[in-house]
Design an enzyme around this catalytic site. Structure first.
Site, short mmCIF file in Angstrom:
data_model
loop_
_atom_site.label_atom_id
_atom_site.label_comp_id
_atom_site.label_asym_id
_atom_site.label_seq_id
_atom_site.Cartn_x
_atom_site.Cartn_y
_atom_site.Cartn_z
N LYS A 230 0.85 -1.18 0.00
CA LYS A 230 0.00 0.00 0.00
C LYS A 230 0.89 1.23 0.00
O LYS A 230 1.69 1.44 0.91
CB LYS A 230 -0.91 0.00 1.22
CG LYS A 230 -1.77 1.24 1.31
CD LYS A 230 -2.82 1.14 2.38
CE LYS A 230 -3.63 2.43 2.45
NZ LYS A 230 -4.68 2.35 3.46
N ARG B 52 -10.83 9.86 1.69
CA ARG B 52 -10.74 10.53 2.99
C ARG B 52 -11.87 11.54 3.16
O ARG B 52 -12.33 11.76 4.28
CB ARG B 52 -9.36 11.18 3.15
CG ARG B 52 -8.26 10.12 3.24
CD ARG B 52 -6.86 10.70 3.37
NE ARG B 52 -5.86 9.64 3.21
CZ ARG B 52 -4.56 9.88 3.08
NH1 ARG B 52 -4.10 11.12 3.12
NH2 ARG B 52 -3.72 8.87 2.93
N LYS C 157 1.06 10.10 5.87
CA LYS C 157 1.14 8.69 6.28
C LYS C 157 2.45 8.06 5.80
O LYS C 157 2.57 6.84 5.74
CB LYS C 157 -0.08 7.92 5.75
CG LYS C 157 -1.42 8.43 6.31
CD LYS C 157 -2.59 7.49 6.01
CE LYS C 157 -3.88 8.00 6.65
NZ LYS C 157 -5.01 7.06 6.47
N GLU D 233 7.52 -6.75 1.45
CA GLU D 233 6.26 -6.65 2.20
C GLU D 233 5.41 -7.91 1.99
O GLU D 233 4.87 -8.48 2.94
CB GLU D 233 5.44 -5.43 1.72
CG GLU D 233 5.95 -4.09 2.23
CD GLU D 233 5.53 -3.80 3.67
OE1 GLU D 233 4.87 -4.65 4.30
OE2 GLU D 233 5.88 -2.72 4.17
N LYS E 65 -2.21 -1.39 -3.92
CA LYS E 65 -3.07 -0.22 -3.84
C LYS E 65 -2.22 1.03 -3.88
O LYS E 65 -1.25 1.10 -3.13
CB LYS E 65 -3.86 -0.30 -2.54
CG LYS E 65 -4.72 0.86 -2.22
CD LYS E 65 -5.31 0.64 -0.87
CE LYS E 65 -6.14 1.85 -0.50
NZ LYS E 65 -6.61 1.79 0.84
N SER F 274 -10.15 5.58 -4.83
CA SER F 274 -11.10 6.66 -5.04
C SER F 274 -10.64 7.68 -6.08
O SER F 274 -11.41 8.06 -6.96
CB SER F 274 -11.37 7.36 -3.70
OG SER F 274 -10.15 7.78 -3.11
N TYR G 24 -14.96 1.17 -7.22
CA TYR G 24 -16.22 1.86 -6.97
C TYR G 24 -17.16 1.71 -8.17
O TYR G 24 -18.36 1.95 -8.06
CB TYR G 24 -15.95 3.34 -6.65
CG TYR G 24 -15.12 3.47 -5.40
CD1 TYR G 24 -15.71 3.38 -4.14
CD2 TYR G 24 -13.72 3.58 -5.46
CE1 TYR G 24 -14.95 3.42 -2.98
CE2 TYR G 24 -12.95 3.62 -4.31
CZ TYR G 24 -13.57 3.54 -3.07
OH TYR G 24 -12.80 3.56 -1.94
C1 PBG Z 1 -7.55 3.47 5.38
C2 PBG Z 1 -7.85 3.25 3.96
C3 PBG Z 1 -7.64 4.17 2.93
C4 PBG Z 1 -8.18 3.62 1.79
C5 PBG Z 1 -8.71 2.37 2.13
N1 PBG Z 1 -8.47 2.15 3.49
C6 PBG Z 1 -7.09 5.54 2.94
C7 PBG Z 1 -5.78 5.85 3.49
O1 PBG Z 1 -4.91 4.99 3.63
O2 PBG Z 1 -5.60 7.01 3.81
C8 PBG Z 1 -8.21 4.30 0.46
C9 PBG Z 1 -9.19 3.80 -0.51
C10 PBG Z 1 -9.49 4.72 -1.62
O3 PBG Z 1 -8.85 5.77 -1.84
O4 PBG Z 1 -10.41 4.39 -2.35
N2 PBG Z 1 -6.63 2.72 6.01
#
Ligand code: PBG
Length: 332
Positions: free
Chosen positions: A201, A211, A225, A241, A256, A282, A320
């Site tokens: 990730k 968010r 983050k 990982e 992701k 997203s 989505y």
């Molecule tokens: C939170 C999480 C996130 C997403 C899924 N779980 C956001 C982040 O890490 O800030 C993002 C999914 C998306 O953007 O569609 N742990």
């Protein structure tokens, strides 16, 4: 391999002559079985609410979500991933609500399972929807502390599995969490609970609209983050990982975001040959959807983008657009 293939013995256009022929030789196909629909559930909401930065996507109340799940099942989408939008008064700096066995997500899982037993429910494990600072773990001296976070993620996972989640999906990127959660699941006799690790990730700006959707952007503010999510500069680290997570007990790994990281999906699949999922996040969705809605891009770009995941080696895709795409697939 390509030596001695000469025109006109070889005319690659022969197999593109019409769609029946090209379908016969298609190397990859997208099926509704490959799709997982992420859904946002909002506490105390009656009906639905649109999300400005995600055109066509809604937050659902605890009742309206049931109708949505039913519609998805009718379209052949059997898997959903749930994300909570909790009452802001329940957020604190420890994210304690995440471990409440009667929280919004646990209650929703029970309701959905009661009505639609066959639905596969993916439950996210991370603290960001629950913390007042918007981070996925506990903040100690302004640093997200790994080991103290593990305890709370473990409890969060158990309440989710107890509620009936089929797949537990840690998205927090703490080191060691897969092992700790697997051990706790075994102890709690959840032997068949699947662990889907967000193994690779990345620290991505493509998460922005998500968010907004879970109302964590204002909590997070300018904070980053980057001390736990991977740097977009790295590729080998993703293998590291994934190797760790497989050893610790992950059944499926995920990459992701998706489209900007197709090289990573492909590398992981080729290297480990284990179930590998991709998340079209997203920001990727919103970019395409907005351009489609404006008429700047054809609707088919969504399907094309999902096919790129299949080509790269993804077995399933969180997107989505799952619902909309399933209608297209069913009509073809
Ligand atoms: C939170 C999480 C996130 C997403 C899924 N779980 C956001 C982040 O890490 O800030 C993002 C999914 C998306 O953007 O569609 N742990």
């Amino acid at each position: 391999m390509f030596i001695d293939r000469k025109f006109p013995n070889t005319r690659l256009r022969r197999l593109r002559f019409n769609s029946h022929i090209s379908d016969l030789v298609a190397e990859n196909n997208l099926s509704v079985n490959d799709l997982i629909q992420p859904l946002f559930i909002k506490e105390n909401l009656i009906g639905t609410e649109s999300i400005e930065s995600m055109p066509g996507i809604y937050r659902y109340g605890q009742d309206s979500i049931l109708k949505e799940v039913e519609e998805l099942l009718e379209l052949g989408i059997k898997s959903i991933a749930l994300f909570p939008v909790i009452d802001p008064s329940k957020k604190d700096n420890l994210g304690k609500e995440a471990t409440n066995n009667a929280n919004l997500i646990c209650e929703s899982i029970r309701k959905i399972k009661q009505e639609f037993q066959e639905t596969i429910i993916v439950a996210d494990v991370a603290l960001d929807p629950y913390t007042s600072h918007g981070h996925d773990g506990l903040l100690i001296n302004n640093y997200v502390d790994n080991d103290s976070t593990l305890d709370i993620l473990k409890s969060q996972s158990i309440v989710l599995a107890d509620a009936g989640a089929d797949i537990i999906a840690p998205s927090d990127m703490m080191d060691g969490r897969i092992g700790i959660i697997r051990e706790a699941l075994e102890k709690a006799n959840h032997k068949n609970t699947i662990l889907l690790s967000y193994a690779a990730k990345y620290n991505s700006k493509f998460y922005g609209p998500f968010r907004d959707a879970v109302n964590s952007s204002s909590n997070l503010g300018n904070s980053s983050k980057s001390s736990y999510q991977m740097s977009p500069k790295n590729k080998n680290e993703a293998l590291h990982e994934v190797a760790m997570d497989i050893n610790e007990g992950a059944d499926i790994v995920m990459v992701k975001p998706g489209m900007p990281y197709l090289d990573i999906i492909s590398l992981i699949k080729e290297t480990f040959k284990i179930p590998t999922f991709a998340y079209q996040v997203s920001g990727e969705y919103s970019m395409l959807k907005l351009a489609i809605d404006k008429g700047w891009l054809d609707t088919d770009v969504m399907l094309e983008s999902l096919l790129s995941f299949k080509r790269a080696g993804a077995d399933a895709i969180l997107t989505y657009s799952a619902k909309e795409i399933s209608k297209e697939i069913n009509n073809k």
